[in-house]
Enzyme design. Sequence first.
Site, short mmCIF file in Angstrom:
data_model
loop_
_atom_site.label_atom_id
_atom_site.label_comp_id
_atom_site.label_asym_id
_atom_site.label_seq_id
_atom_site.Cartn_x
_atom_site.Cartn_y
_atom_site.Cartn_z
N LYS A 205 0.83 -1.20 0.00
CA LYS A 205 0.00 0.00 0.00
C LYS A 205 0.87 1.26 0.00
O LYS A 205 0.65 2.18 -0.78
CB LYS A 205 -0.94 0.00 1.21
CG LYS A 205 -1.91 1.18 1.22
CD LYS A 205 -2.74 1.22 2.50
CE LYS A 205 -3.66 0.05 2.63
NZ LYS A 205 -4.56 0.16 3.80
N GLU A 211 10.30 -5.75 3.62
CA GLU A 211 10.50 -7.04 2.95
C GLU A 211 10.07 -6.97 1.49
O GLU A 211 10.77 -7.48 0.60
CB GLU A 211 9.70 -8.13 3.68
CG GLU A 211 10.13 -8.38 5.11
CD GLU A 211 9.37 -7.54 6.12
OE1 GLU A 211 9.35 -7.92 7.30
OE2 GLU A 211 8.78 -6.50 5.72
N GLY A 277 -4.87 -5.03 5.68
CA GLY A 277 -4.13 -5.98 4.85
C GLY A 277 -4.70 -7.38 4.89
O GLY A 277 -4.86 -8.03 3.84
N ARG A 278 -5.03 -7.87 6.08
CA ARG A 278 -5.53 -9.25 6.19
C ARG A 278 -6.96 -9.39 5.70
O ARG A 278 -7.50 -10.50 5.68
CB ARG A 278 -5.38 -9.74 7.63
CG ARG A 278 -6.08 -8.87 8.67
CD ARG A 278 -5.61 -9.26 10.08
NE ARG A 278 -6.15 -8.40 11.13
CZ ARG A 278 -5.65 -7.22 11.48
NH1 ARG A 278 -4.58 -6.74 10.83
NH2 ARG A 278 -6.17 -6.52 12.46
N GLU A 363 -3.77 -11.95 14.31
CA GLU A 363 -3.39 -10.55 14.21
C GLU A 363 -4.57 -9.66 14.60
O GLU A 363 -4.39 -8.55 15.11
CB GLU A 363 -2.92 -10.22 12.79
CG GLU A 363 -2.25 -8.86 12.67
CD GLU A 363 -1.53 -8.66 11.34
OE1 GLU A 363 -0.34 -9.04 11.24
OE2 GLU A 363 -2.16 -8.16 10.39
N HIS A 394 -2.53 -38.56 10.54
CA HIS A 394 -1.31 -39.32 10.78
C HIS A 394 -0.25 -38.47 11.47
O HIS A 394 0.93 -38.83 11.48
CB HIS A 394 -0.77 -39.89 9.46
CG HIS A 394 -1.68 -40.90 8.85
ND1 HIS A 394 -1.56 -42.26 9.08
CD2 HIS A 394 -2.78 -40.76 8.04
CE1 HIS A 394 -2.51 -42.90 8.43
NE2 HIS A 394 -3.26 -42.02 7.79
N LYS A 518 9.65 -4.56 13.74
CA LYS A 518 10.12 -3.88 12.53
C LYS A 518 11.05 -2.72 12.88
O LYS A 518 12.09 -2.51 12.25
CB LYS A 518 8.92 -3.36 11.72
CG LYS A 518 8.02 -4.43 11.14
CD LYS A 518 6.88 -3.77 10.38
CE LYS A 518 5.93 -4.77 9.78
NZ LYS A 518 4.82 -4.11 9.04
#
Length: 555
Positions: A205, A211, A277-278, A363, A394, A518
């Site tokens: 954005k 990153e 964002g999420r 979050e 399993h 961050k």
Amino acid sequence: MIDPTKTDAWATLSDLYEGFTPDLRGWFEADPGRAREFTRTAGDLYVDLSKNLVNHAILDTLCRLADEVGLGERRDAMLRGDRINVTEDRAVLHTALRRPRGDVLEVDGHDVVADVHEVLDRVYAFADQVRSGEWTGVTGESITTVVNIGIGGSHLGSVMVYEALLPYKPEGLECRFVSNVDPSDIYEKTVDLDPTRTLFIVASKTFTTLETITNARLAREWLLTGLVESGAIEDTDAARAEAIAKHFVAVSTALDKVAEFGIDPANAFGFWDWVGGRYSVDSAVGTAIAVAIGPDNFADFLAGFHAIDEHFASAPWKENVPALMGLLNIWYTDFFNCRSHAVLPYAQYLHRFPAYLQQLTMESNGKSVQADGDPVTTATGEVFWGEPGTNGQHAFYQLLHQGTQLIPADFIAVATPTRALRDGDQDVYELLLANFFAQTKALAFGKTAAEVRADGVAEELVSAKVFSGNRPSTSIMAPALTPSVVGQLIALYEHITFVEGVVWGINSFDQWGVELGKVLAKQITPALSGDEAAFAELDPSTQGLISYYESHREG
């Protein structure tokens, strides 16, 4: 904020829990209609809540709790664009991203739905250009690989949906997703690609996410180096600029930074500060999905979201699937002291869905203060986790069935397989679904010592083979794994998360907890580059770890 623990409904729930002895076997025997009475539908989703540790009195009281904490008012405030994200003074309008064209939703005197469809039209036009071969790279070759560069909400949703809807992708076109700043990630995603036929989507954005922008720069260098060394372009500034413009687009609103990177601002697709964002996979952040599955299927994806939005907005609490599932999570977290929640899709294409939900839920609700800044009065925020069946059977199902922790679980399956195969006379998909049905049955009803003995098991092994039962689960089924159904599943959990946040009195839409790391990373980076003053300011543990790194790194 309304303290949920001070409500009459909470006091009643406490009383109900105090004398509560779960007995799913007995309840089903006493009430043959229990499955029907506790099953609901929302959109295409068939949701069986009957194997949860509740009776009608508990469910009624949970619905009363919803009223007493003002869930309906908070829901309506979100849907109309009130600034319910109080710590960032923002509206929360991810539901506007999937409202139909022609709907009107004015926020601060502006119709946001019209804005959404303006961007969608541009995304759809771009997707059609790439899919048809009209969009070409700098050498005139069509695009065969789209690499999405993002992180968090600009990554997890897109890769999950892409994997879920792989059968809708045409031959000759694939998407890859880069998020980790570990250089191995972008190396492995590009090492075998042809630069002339690769297109990058940089999703950020602000176009400053460390990153994402680091990986974008690495991708740019990979592209230009490959094009120059292969002779595809000349080694001139003009040729490089043309290559970047042809092989990079952006999902961002920071057009100045987009242009500075070398991307044509005309090829930047925006979204808004009222989209977290999420919660953004159905915005321009999902551009890679639109390319992969096509505009028509993406529109169907959005329609799935909207169907659940409409259900959440209108259904009474006793019929409202997201509300009921969110309230059940409250019941387990705050009364049974459950600390985690398993999501178990019996659909391989949904293998990234639990990972996606980890960000959405944790979050959002991993908070220890209420929206007004006061400490929370209850436990909040389950740990969400899971793997697709039958793999998990399993691995960790032993803990679900016989462990000391009570872990509520959501099982997800579809009636029609995406890929139908037979092993001789055996329909393999029926083998998968037999396991889906068996696991919730085993969790609910268990196996008694008498039943174990009836199997002829030696007495010294009886206790090891007893299953207590009364392990809660919810079964969610749909006709098939279509774009609409994937949208419905995402919206379902978005609203479940919202319901929990309202009851707990927290702001589910900020994420200050991700910021400190961050900031500290930026402060520590100079110490890794030999800045002695920066190193001296660090704590002894961090200094020791850096010293180990420096003495052991090779090359």
